[in-house]
Write a protein that holds these residues in place. Structure first.
Motif, PDB file in Angstrom:
ATOM      1  N   LEU A   1       0.715  -1.233   0.132  1.00 39.20           N
ATOM      2  CA  LEU A   1      -0.025  -0.063   0.174  1.00 39.20           C
ATOM      3  C   LEU A   1       0.953   1.308  -0.160  1.00 39.20           C
TER       4      LEU A   1
ATOM      5  N   TRP B   1      -6.971  -3.745  -3.551  1.00 41.36           N
ATOM      6  CA  TRP B   1      -7.140  -2.498  -2.951  1.00 41.36           C
ATOM      7  C   TRP B   1      -7.064  -1.516  -4.428  1.00 41.36           C
TER       8      TRP B   1
ATOM      9  N   SER C   1      -3.260   4.930   3.566  1.00 40.51           N
ATOM     10  CA  SER C   1      -4.540   5.122   4.446  1.00 40.51           C
ATOM     11  C   SER C   1      -5.799   5.385   3.535  1.00 40.51           C
TER      12      SER C   1
ATOM     13  N   GLN D   1     -10.165  -1.113   0.139  1.00 39.26           N
ATOM     14  CA  GLN D   1     -10.382  -2.693  -0.402  1.00 39.26           C
ATOM     15  C   GLN D   1     -11.700  -3.192  -0.730  1.00 39.26           C
TER      16      GLN D   1
ATOM     17  N   GLY E   1     -10.175  -0.867   4.736  1.00 43.22           N
ATOM     18  CA  GLY E   1      -9.459   0.319   4.167  1.00 43.22           C
ATOM     19  C   GLY E   1     -10.262   1.554   4.610  1.00 43.22           C
ATOM     20  N   ASN E   2     -10.228   2.329   3.571  1.00 48.30           N
ATOM     21  CA  ASN E   2     -10.869   3.712   3.302  1.00 48.30           C
ATOM     22  C   ASN E   2     -12.382   3.649   2.951  1.00 48.30           C
TER      23      ASN E   2
END
Length: 295
Positions: free
Chosen positions: A59, A94, A108, A112, A122-123
């Motif tokens: 990431l 992602w 960040s 996903q 995730g976000n």
């Protein structure tokens, strides 16, 4: 809609054709070891056994790839996406959030999603629907592909109007010997699953770079670094070929033997990963602590 996704051998002849499904690179692949000297081993792709640590590493590199793309001018509104297969749950991947500038993205910020296009980690925010259709089809069709990049970059869009692969006209062009294809159709914005499947089929079992006719470029690799470097190289190679075409002079094409050898040295996964590191490390340096190597 009628589509053409035939894949035939890419030769050095002036007539441009697509990737042969059974084309393989030369067996001799010295890779990055052949490009370094001085008695010290140059580091390649790190081996990370812990899938959670590998996720963090990927990431960070994914965010770095977006910032490289921003610096190079590959942004176009909300278009463009990079995907990375999740090492913890490989059935998911992602992708970047919809509508956030590439140059602002951090690890960040990544989202996903599962194979149905639903956000699961995730976000928690919306993602590009066309991006999901394209990337999910590629990840399903190619277990060896862990990352894919697609943006509406200027030279890529221009070259895509010809519906031709790149010619072997210089050393960097040879990075695409035997791994490039053309998707010879344009069905509009990719909002249907069948269009994503056709793109994946055109990429074939060995392809890592594809010209989407009247659309742009897409590259893929075993790491996001590999896929991202292939994209930056392909965009620049399109730009150079457009310059060559504009000169209107006869081209001297590189022979197949020489192109295959150059590809075997310069276009293996370790070397392509390494080629991306200078740009990535520059973005870390410029990020004021927002990016890291992830290790």
């Amino acid at each position: 809609m009628s589509t053409t996704t035939t894949t035939t051998l890419l030769t050095t002849a002036p007539v441009a054709v697509s990737l042969c499904a059974n084309t393989t690179q030369t067996d001799a692949a010295p890779g990055i070891a052949a490009l370094s000297t001085g008695g010290y081993k140059f580091p390649g792709i790190p081996k990370i056994d812990d899938p959670y640590k590998k996720r963090k590493w990927q990431l960070e590199h994914m965010a770095g790839a977006f910032r490289v793309f921003a610096r190079k001018g590959f942004t176009e509104g909300t278009s463009g996406h990079i995907s990375v297969r999740d090492p913890v749950d490989p059935t998911t991947f992602w992708i970047n959030p919809l509508g956030k500038h590439f140059g602002m993205l951090k690890a960040s910020d990544m989202v996903q999603i599962d194979e149905h296009g639903q956000v699961i980690g995730g976000n928690k925010t919306a993602v590009n629907a066309a991006g999901f259709m394209i990337h999910s089809a590629i990840h399903k069709a190619r277990p060896d592909i862990h990352a894919a990049c697609h943006t509406h970059s200027p030279a890529g869009k221009a070259w895509s109007a010809f519906g031709r692969p790149l010619d072997m006209i210089n050393q960097d062009s040879c990075n695409f010997y035997g791994i490039q294809a053309v998707y010879e159709a344009f069905g509009g914005v990719v909002l249907g699953a069948e269009e994503g499947v056709r793109i994946a089929e055109a990429l074939g079992p060995k392809g890592r770079a594809i010209v989407l006719q009247n659309h742009g470029l897409l590259t893929a690799g075993g790491t996001v670094d590999e896929a991202a470097y292939l994209f930056t190289c392909m965009e620049r190679t399109c730009e150079v070929q457009l310059m060559v075409e504009g000169a209107g002079l006869p081209k001297k094409l590189i022979g197949e033997k020489e192109a295959a050898f150059t590809s075997s040295v310069n276009a293996d996964p370790e070397t392509l990963y390494t080629e991306f590191q200078p740009d990535f490390e520059y973005e870390i340096w410029m990020s004021n602590g927002e990016l890291s190597k992830g290790l």
